[in-house]
Write a protein that holds these residues in place. Sequence first.
Motif, short mmCIF file in Angstrom:
data_model
loop_
_atom_site.label_atom_id
_atom_site.label_comp_id
_atom_site.label_asym_id
_atom_site.label_seq_id
_atom_site.Cartn_x
_atom_site.Cartn_y
_atom_site.Cartn_z
N ILE A 55 -16.78 -22.37 -8.09
CA ILE A 55 -17.79 -22.57 -9.12
C ILE A 55 -18.49 -21.30 -9.15
N ALA A 56 -18.78 -20.53 -8.30
CA ALA A 56 -19.37 -18.98 -8.42
C ALA A 56 -18.73 -18.26 -9.36
N ALA A 57 -17.32 -18.30 -9.24
CA ALA A 57 -16.18 -17.40 -10.26
C ALA A 57 -16.47 -17.97 -11.41
N MET A 58 -16.38 -19.29 -11.89
CA MET A 58 -16.80 -19.75 -13.11
C MET A 58 -17.98 -19.35 -13.74
N ASN A 59 -19.01 -19.33 -12.84
CA ASN A 59 -20.50 -18.95 -13.21
C ASN A 59 -20.45 -17.41 -13.70
N ALA A 60 -19.80 -16.70 -12.83
CA ALA A 60 -19.89 -15.30 -13.12
C ALA A 60 -19.48 -14.96 -14.42
N LYS A 61 -18.62 -15.64 -14.97
CA LYS A 61 -17.74 -15.63 -16.22
C LYS A 61 -18.59 -16.43 -17.39
N TYR A 62 -19.63 -17.01 -17.15
CA TYR A 62 -20.15 -17.81 -18.05
C TYR A 62 -20.36 -17.28 -19.33
N ASP A 63 -21.05 -16.29 -19.58
CA ASP A 63 -21.14 -15.55 -20.80
C ASP A 63 -19.81 -15.14 -21.28
N GLU A 64 -18.78 -14.99 -20.84
CA GLU A 64 -17.55 -14.85 -21.47
C GLU A 64 -17.22 -16.36 -22.00
N PHE A 65 -17.16 -17.33 -21.17
CA PHE A 65 -16.89 -18.49 -21.94
C PHE A 65 -17.77 -18.98 -23.10
N GLN A 66 -19.00 -18.77 -23.06
CA GLN A 66 -19.93 -18.70 -24.21
C GLN A 66 -19.45 -18.18 -25.36
N LYS A 67 -18.91 -16.87 -25.13
CA LYS A 67 -18.26 -16.15 -26.23
C LYS A 67 -17.30 -16.71 -26.95
N LEU A 68 -16.36 -17.49 -26.19
CA LEU A 68 -15.29 -18.14 -26.60
C LEU A 68 -15.69 -19.67 -27.24
N ASN A 69 -17.00 -19.91 -27.26
CA ASN A 69 -17.39 -21.33 -27.56
C ASN A 69 -16.86 -22.28 -26.82
N THR A 70 -16.96 -22.15 -25.49
CA THR A 70 -16.12 -23.05 -24.59
C THR A 70 -17.36 -23.54 -23.78
N GLU A 71 -17.48 -24.88 -23.40
CA GLU A 71 -18.26 -25.50 -22.65
C GLU A 71 -17.68 -25.78 -21.34
N ILE A 72 -18.55 -25.86 -20.39
CA ILE A 72 -17.94 -26.13 -18.81
C ILE A 72 -18.66 -27.19 -18.37
N LEU A 73 -17.78 -28.38 -17.86
CA LEU A 73 -18.52 -29.29 -16.84
C LEU A 73 -17.68 -29.28 -15.54
N ALA A 74 -18.59 -29.12 -14.53
CA ALA A 74 -17.90 -29.16 -13.16
C ALA A 74 -18.07 -30.62 -12.78
N VAL A 75 -16.94 -31.17 -11.93
CA VAL A 75 -17.17 -32.56 -11.71
C VAL A 75 -16.59 -32.76 -9.88
N SER A 76 -17.46 -33.34 -9.16
CA SER A 76 -16.97 -34.06 -7.89
C SER A 76 -17.49 -35.17 -7.71
N VAL A 77 -16.85 -35.96 -6.78
CA VAL A 77 -17.26 -37.44 -6.37
C VAL A 77 -18.72 -37.49 -5.49
N ASP A 78 -19.51 -36.29 -5.20
CA ASP A 78 -20.69 -36.38 -4.74
C ASP A 78 -21.84 -36.66 -5.76
N SER A 79 -22.82 -37.12 -4.98
CA SER A 79 -24.11 -37.61 -5.77
C SER A 79 -24.53 -36.57 -6.44
N LYS A 80 -25.51 -36.58 -7.54
CA LYS A 80 -26.26 -35.75 -8.28
C LYS A 80 -27.24 -34.99 -7.37
N TYR A 81 -27.69 -35.83 -6.26
CA TYR A 81 -28.70 -35.24 -5.31
C TYR A 81 -27.92 -34.50 -4.27
N SER A 82 -26.77 -34.67 -3.88
CA SER A 82 -26.07 -33.50 -3.20
C SER A 82 -25.62 -32.37 -4.07
N HIS A 83 -25.38 -32.82 -5.05
CA HIS A 83 -24.98 -31.30 -6.20
C HIS A 83 -26.43 -30.39 -5.98
N LYS A 84 -27.68 -30.86 -6.28
CA LYS A 84 -28.88 -30.21 -6.20
C LYS A 84 -28.82 -29.40 -4.88
#
Length: 204
Positions: A55-84
């Motif tokens: 997740i940190a590696a994807m985040n570190a390259k976030y601006d490069e994904f944005q330059k490629l007009n590419t959206e990112i959605l991470a997913v796991s089975v954990d609750s939204k509260y666990s994610h927070k």
Amino acid sequence: MSSTMVRQIMPTFTMDAYDAKTGHFKTVSSDDYKGKWTVICFYPADFTFVCPTEIAAMNAKYDEFQKLNTEILAVSVDSKYSHKRFVETEPLLKDLKLTIASDANQEVSRAFGVLVEEDGVALRGRFLFNPDGICVAQEVQADAVGRNVNEFLRQIQAWQHATKTGEVCPANWRPGKKTLPVNTEAEKMTGRVGDYITIEEILS
């Protein structure tokens, strides 16, 4: 599990999510990604070991994904509260900009073919969808080895180039390297690809 998502339309979904950029909960759905290059990236669980590095590696390259007009959605089975809580406590996730969705009922992981039914978690599945909502690339791995974000960015660049030009990209292609113009010279190239590109060029 299905064998592949490639060439299939993005499954429809609606999930609760934690938006780390704003610090708020929200709802995300497949409709949010219509008409966009999109990465759906599954990981096994919060508070594990390889997962925050990915997740940190994807985040570190976030601006490069944005330059490629590419959206990112991470997913796991954990609750939204666990994610927070995961984002707030894991040092690698400081300044996270990504949204992490909660597949609490495991239906989305199952639809994408990455759910490990006996464990109730997802494999490391990463899927690239074009603006038509068709999956053009996927990578699925077991738990112990993380994925390479630089290689994935290269694949996005290649897919966007191929989609725009009708050319195809040889192994190891990156921007500025030679492509194969099958859209205009397919007959000449048939059985003679080595006349257009050498193994040295491919590996350079």
